[in-house]
Design an enzyme around this catalytic site. Structure first.
Site, PDB file in Angstrom:
ATOM      1  N   HIS A 118       5.607  -7.313  -5.695  1.00 26.53           N
ATOM      2  CA  HIS A 118       5.547  -8.078  -4.456  1.00 26.53           C
ATOM      3  C   HIS A 118       4.227  -7.825  -3.738  1.00 26.53           C
ATOM      4  O   HIS A 118       3.574  -6.802  -3.933  1.00 26.53           O
ATOM      5  CB  HIS A 118       6.708  -7.728  -3.521  1.00 26.53           C
ATOM      6  CG  HIS A 118       6.703  -6.318  -3.039  1.00 26.53           C
ATOM      7  ND1 HIS A 118       7.093  -5.246  -3.827  1.00 26.53           N
ATOM      8  CD2 HIS A 118       6.324  -5.779  -1.845  1.00 26.53           C
ATOM      9  CE1 HIS A 118       6.974  -4.125  -3.135  1.00 26.53           C
ATOM     10  NE2 HIS A 118       6.507  -4.409  -1.934  1.00 26.53           N
ATOM     11  N   ASP A 142       2.971  -7.607   0.252  1.00 26.09           N
ATOM     12  CA  ASP A 142       3.707  -7.259   1.467  1.00 26.09           C
ATOM     13  C   ASP A 142       3.920  -8.439   2.407  1.00 26.09           C
ATOM     14  O   ASP A 142       2.971  -9.115   2.817  1.00 26.09           O
ATOM     15  CB  ASP A 142       2.981  -6.139   2.221  1.00 26.09           C
ATOM     16  CG  ASP A 142       3.206  -4.772   1.587  1.00 26.09           C
ATOM     17  OD1 ASP A 142       4.227  -4.589   0.906  1.00 26.09           O
ATOM     18  OD2 ASP A 142       2.348  -3.885   1.780  1.00 26.09           O
ATOM     19  N   HIS A 202       2.079  -5.271  -5.740  1.00 24.82           N
ATOM     20  CA  HIS A 202       2.351  -3.898  -6.187  1.00 24.82           C
ATOM     21  C   HIS A 202       3.821  -3.737  -6.537  1.00 24.82           C
ATOM     22  O   HIS A 202       4.677  -4.559  -6.190  1.00 24.82           O
ATOM     23  CB  HIS A 202       1.916  -2.874  -5.136  1.00 24.82           C
ATOM     24  CG  HIS A 202       2.527  -3.071  -3.785  1.00 24.82           C
ATOM     25  ND1 HIS A 202       2.075  -4.006  -2.891  1.00 24.82           N
ATOM     26  CD2 HIS A 202       3.563  -2.440  -3.160  1.00 24.82           C
ATOM     27  CE1 HIS A 202       2.785  -3.962  -1.785  1.00 24.82           C
ATOM     28  NE2 HIS A 202       3.703  -3.019  -1.920  1.00 24.82           N
ATOM     29  N   ARG A 229       3.778   3.935   5.820  1.00 25.63           N
ATOM     30  CA  ARG A 229       2.881   2.791   5.649  1.00 25.63           C
ATOM     31  C   ARG A 229       2.521   2.181   6.993  1.00 25.63           C
ATOM     32  O   ARG A 229       3.353   2.111   7.905  1.00 25.63           O
ATOM     33  CB  ARG A 229       3.561   1.713   4.793  1.00 25.63           C
ATOM     34  CG  ARG A 229       2.623   0.612   4.303  1.00 25.63           C
ATOM     35  CD  ARG A 229       3.404  -0.605   3.851  1.00 25.63           C
ATOM     36  NE  ARG A 229       3.932  -1.353   4.999  1.00 25.63           N
ATOM     37  CZ  ARG A 229       4.725  -2.422   4.894  1.00 25.63           C
ATOM     38  NH1 ARG A 229       5.115  -2.838   3.707  1.00 25.63           N
ATOM     39  NH2 ARG A 229       5.139  -3.065   5.981  1.00 25.63           N
TER      40      ARG A 229
END
Length: 315
Positions: free
Chosen positions: A115, A117, A266, A283
């Site tokens: 995916h 983000d 990723h 994150r």
């Protein structure tokens, strides 16, 4: 002024940067050098850093404005609304035992599989910065793929075809929820985000063209029949996940990964579900703009709101 060492780690993507302490403010030339490395290599890695939440936020702000932690995150660390903590225990506490059944591979991320983000948003993050706090001695690696290289690897007639396509993106794309998934589905529906993006995105800084579809969010290609859409997306997913376009990163405490979300997808780990280990990472994401296709099409909102600096506001 630090002297950076930048070493490529794979043929198409990834570089490791050393010779710098990210806990201290960076001078403008160092920020520019890191930015250029990011644009060139799509994801850059740092080892042995000592950042806490405040330090990670301060480092990220040197490259742009930050978003809120996540559209579906209502409990970020106190005083740090920009931080999304990635820890399987948090997901299971929030969504209950059914969450593991919903996505065995998603225990370590909001998304299973490959995916980019938050492409359900009309202006997905420009970049993401992930910091490792606690990681197991083995396993739990993350992989990235170069979406520019994937596009360039297509034949010319296929590039011309996909240059003019659009696709709808949403959370849980292609997933059929079960009864035990109620909490997660309600959270998504209460803050619904659906957008139409070009299938090929022109990078706003480099001018490169990148495939902008991913299995985690892309629901269907607009204007194609359901069977046609599945076949075209299947071909593109196979292309973006070809091993030669990828890099795999082994985490250590204090590791940092900084990736260009406009040119990469990723893959969260799926090799730890059967092990009793802890893996906690944090994150932050940088505000992005609306993708633009080769034909000038600008991404459009179908439902929901647009990301703005450190919050979500009505678009």
């Amino acid at each position: 002024m630090p002297i950076l060492t930048i070493k490529r780690v794979a043929g198409y993507i990834g570089a490791e940067i050393s010779g710098i302490d990210l806990a201290h403010p960076l001078d403008p030339s160092t920020v520019a050098e890191i930015r250029q490395a990011l644009l060139a290599h799509k994801v850059v890695f740092f080892r042995g850093q000592t950042l806490d939440h405040a330090g990670q936020i301060a480092f990220a702000r040197q490259f742009g404005e930050l978003t809120h932690a996540h559209p579906h995150e209502d409990a970020p660390p106190e005083d740090f609304p920009q931080i999304l903590t990635i820890d399987p225990r948090r997901y299971e506490e929030r969504y209950g035992p059914g969450y593991r059944q919903l996505s065995r591979k998603r225990r370590y991320s909001y998304n299973a599989g490959w995916h980019t983000d938050v492409t359900a948003a009309v202006n997905p993050p420009a970049a993401s910065i992930l910091r490792a706090e606690t990681v197991p001695e083995f396993g739990g690696d993350t992989q990235w793929t170069n979406l520019v290289a994937a596009y360039e690897g297509l034949s010319e007639p296929l590039r011309a075809f996909v240059d003019e396509l659009r696709a709808e993106h949403r959370f849980l794309a292609g997933y059929q929820p079960a009864e035990q998934d109620g909490k997660l589905v309600k959270r998504i529906n209460d803050n619904l985000l659906v957008s139409v993006h070009p299938v090929v995105r022109v990078h706003p800084e480099t001018g490169e063209r990148a495939l902008f579809v991913n299995p985690g969010f892309t629901d269907h290609i607009v204007g194609l029949s359901a069977p046609e859409s599945r076949r075209v997306l299947g071909l593109l997913y196979e292309q973006i996940t070809r091993p030669e376009y990828t890099v795999r990163f082994r985490w250590q405490p204090g590791s940092i990964a900084f990736w260009d979300n406009r040119a990469t997808a990723h893959l969260a780990p799926s090799d730890l579900d059967h092990l009793d280990v802890q893996r906690t990472l944090h994150r932050v994401t940088l505000i992005g703009d609306r993708p633009i296709g080769p034909d000038g099409f600008v991404s459009e909102i179908v439902a929901g709101r647009e990301f703005r600096a450190e919050s979500l506001v009505i678009a």
